[in-house]
Motif scaffolding. Structure first.
Motif, PDB file in Angstrom:
ATOM      1  N   LEU A  87      46.448  53.800  37.734  1.00  0.00           N
ATOM      2  CA  LEU A  87      45.656  54.530  36.743  1.00  0.00           C
ATOM      3  C   LEU A  87      46.450  55.691  36.148  1.00  0.00           C
ATOM      4  CD1 LEU A  87      42.155  54.636  38.489  1.00  0.00           C
ATOM      5  CD2 LEU A  87      42.867  53.204  36.557  1.00  0.00           C
ATOM      6  N   VAL A  88      47.211  56.396  36.991  1.00  0.00           N
ATOM      7  CA  VAL A  88      48.036  57.499  36.487  1.00  0.00           C
ATOM      8  C   VAL A  88      49.077  56.981  35.505  1.00  0.00           C
ATOM      9  CG1 VAL A  88      49.756  59.220  37.145  1.00  0.00           C
ATOM     10  CG2 VAL A  88      47.660  58.991  38.475  1.00  0.00           C
ATOM     11  N   TYR A  90      48.884  54.261  33.718  1.00  0.00           N
ATOM     12  CA  TYR A  90      48.176  53.874  32.487  1.00  0.00           C
ATOM     13  C   TYR A  90      47.883  55.094  31.617  1.00  0.00           C
ATOM     14  CZ  TYR A  90      47.283  49.055  34.019  1.00  0.00           C
ATOM     15  OH  TYR A  90      47.402  47.738  34.395  1.00  0.00           O
ATOM     16  N   LEU A  91      47.456  56.186  32.262  1.00  0.00           N
ATOM     17  CA  LEU A  91      47.142  57.399  31.511  1.00  0.00           C
ATOM     18  C   LEU A  91      48.393  57.972  30.848  1.00  0.00           C
ATOM     19  CD1 LEU A  91      44.623  59.201  33.900  1.00  0.00           C
ATOM     20  CD2 LEU A  91      44.125  58.140  31.696  1.00  0.00           C
ATOM     21  N   ALA A  95      48.898  58.242  26.914  1.00  0.00           N
ATOM     22  CA  ALA A  95      49.161  59.544  26.297  1.00  0.00           C
ATOM     23  C   ALA A  95      50.383  59.485  25.394  1.00  0.00           C
ATOM     24  CB  ALA A  95      49.353  60.599  27.381  1.00  0.00           C
TER      25      ALA A  95
END
Length: 379
Positions: A87-88, A90-91, A95
């Motif tokens: 998830l990190v 992906y973020l 961004a």
């Protein structure tokens, strides 16, 4: 062939003087090796749209390994840590892509407002060239190739590149997902390699350490350069200062020439809004920042992190850009580190070649890091 006499029961074969030992000579080995390199590079260039995003995904997973280990030490189950890491990543990816899309969108909306400025700048340029004896007819004849057809072709080419970028992003996301969930398998394979091929395991460990350090250093210095650029552009009153700051941050990942790519748009807008004086100030400020940060300070940290000389870094940029395009430029240093790990560090006979690629104290630092890891593993 010479033989012993008939009275001797044993028969010994001795090469005659005109015979040579069987085997490949160094010339044949060199030719075959170069041919293999050409074939591999051709394959990479032909399939760069798949290979480069997958390699970028590998870099991101390697850079996120400290987070994975920290989550496991905190008592989180391995599967939970992998989900959080994914998830990190992906973020972070969202961004970066979002910032680029936002920057391009804002710039595209602002450009039509400066159409009159473009025309005025064109007329002033014609007048300036006229002082050197260049007539408007000569300039017009030089621009005859610029027609609506060529403009449409350029737009179609850009659209095709954006489509290709969308395909690469899909490959990146898929590879990222599989690699994150394959981390436990990678750990087990590394243990097997360490038992059977310890030198190769050391080379892979140096590669992963170099990749993590490279991305950390590039990100930190990219943020510093972007903040300084935005502040300078705001003081000068250049439009879209935040947009150009985002561009400076992203282009900082391209070694050596990244600042030039980030310089052209703000310098052009400064020329349109403030005249040649503001444009000159933008060029001076960007060049000064690049000279201090990217030519003196950052190479010192990058060299300490990855051990490559500035010359090798620049040549890597040129080479991998020609082979794999834009992503090759961004991944030039990690790609060179991978080649060095597999072809140089893993083979004791190639240790001499490492002296041409790395800084003088790179090997000693690598040995100290390896010793520290062994001590940590023993405790």
């Amino acid at each position: 062939m010479a033989r012993t006499d008939a009275s001797d029961q044993s028969v010994v074969d001795v090469p005659a003087p005109h015979e040579e030992p069987k085997g490949w000579g160094i010339a044949a080995v060199t030719v075959v090796s170069l041919a293999a390199v050409v074939v591999v590079l051709w394959g990479i260039s032909q399939h760069a749209n798949m290979i480069m995003p997958a390699f970028l995904a590998l870099n991101l997973v390697i850079a996120a390994q400290p987070l994975q280990k920290s989550l496991e030490r905190a008592g989180l189950p391995r599967w939970g840590g992998m989900i959080i890491v994914l998830l990190v990543l992906y973020l972070v990816l969202a961004a970066l892509v979002g910032m680029l899309v936002w920057a391009l969108w804002i710039a595209a909306e602002e450009i039509p407002q400066y159409q009159d400025k473009f025309v005025q700048l064109y007329e002033q340029t014609i007048e300036f060239l006229g002082t050197f004896g260049v007539s408007q007819e000569q300039v017009s004849s030089s621009l005859q190739g610029v027609s609506p057809g060529t403009i449409i072709g350029t737009v179609q080419n850009v659209a095709g590149q954006l489509s290709s970028a969308g395909g690469q992003l899909t490959v990146l996301v898929i590879a990222l997902t599989f690699l994150v969930f394959d981390i436990p398998g990678i750990t087990r394979r590394r243990a097997v390699i360490a038992r059977q091929r310890p030198r190769l395991a050391d080379a892979l460990s140096s590669f992963t350490d170099g990749v993590k350090s490279y991305w950390i250093v590039s990100t930190v210095f990219g943020l510093i350069v972007a903040v300084i650029d935005v502040g300078a552009l705001m003081i000068l009153g250049v439009p879209l200062a935040l947009v150009w700051g985002v561009l400076a941050f992203v282009t900082n990942y391209i070694p050596n020439i990244g600042f030039v790519l980030g310089l052209v748009p703000p310098a052009l807008f400064a020329l349109l809004t403030g005249g040649p004086g503001d444009a000159l100030w933008v060029v001076v400020i960007y060049s000064a920042i690049n000279l201090v940060m990217q030519s003196f300070i950052q190479p010192k940290f990058t060299g300490d992190a990855v051990g490559l000389t500035p010359t090798v870094t620049f040549l890597s940029l040129v080479f991998w850009s020609a082979v794999a395009g834009a992503l090759g430029a961004i991944l030039a240093v990690p790609l060179t580190l991978a080649v060095k790990a597999f072809l140089v560090d893993a083979d004791p006979r190639m240790r001499w070649f490492s002296t041409f690629l790395t800084t003088p104290d790179a090997d000693s630092k690598s040995d100290r890091r390896r010793a520290a890891k062994l001590v940590a593993a023993g405790t």
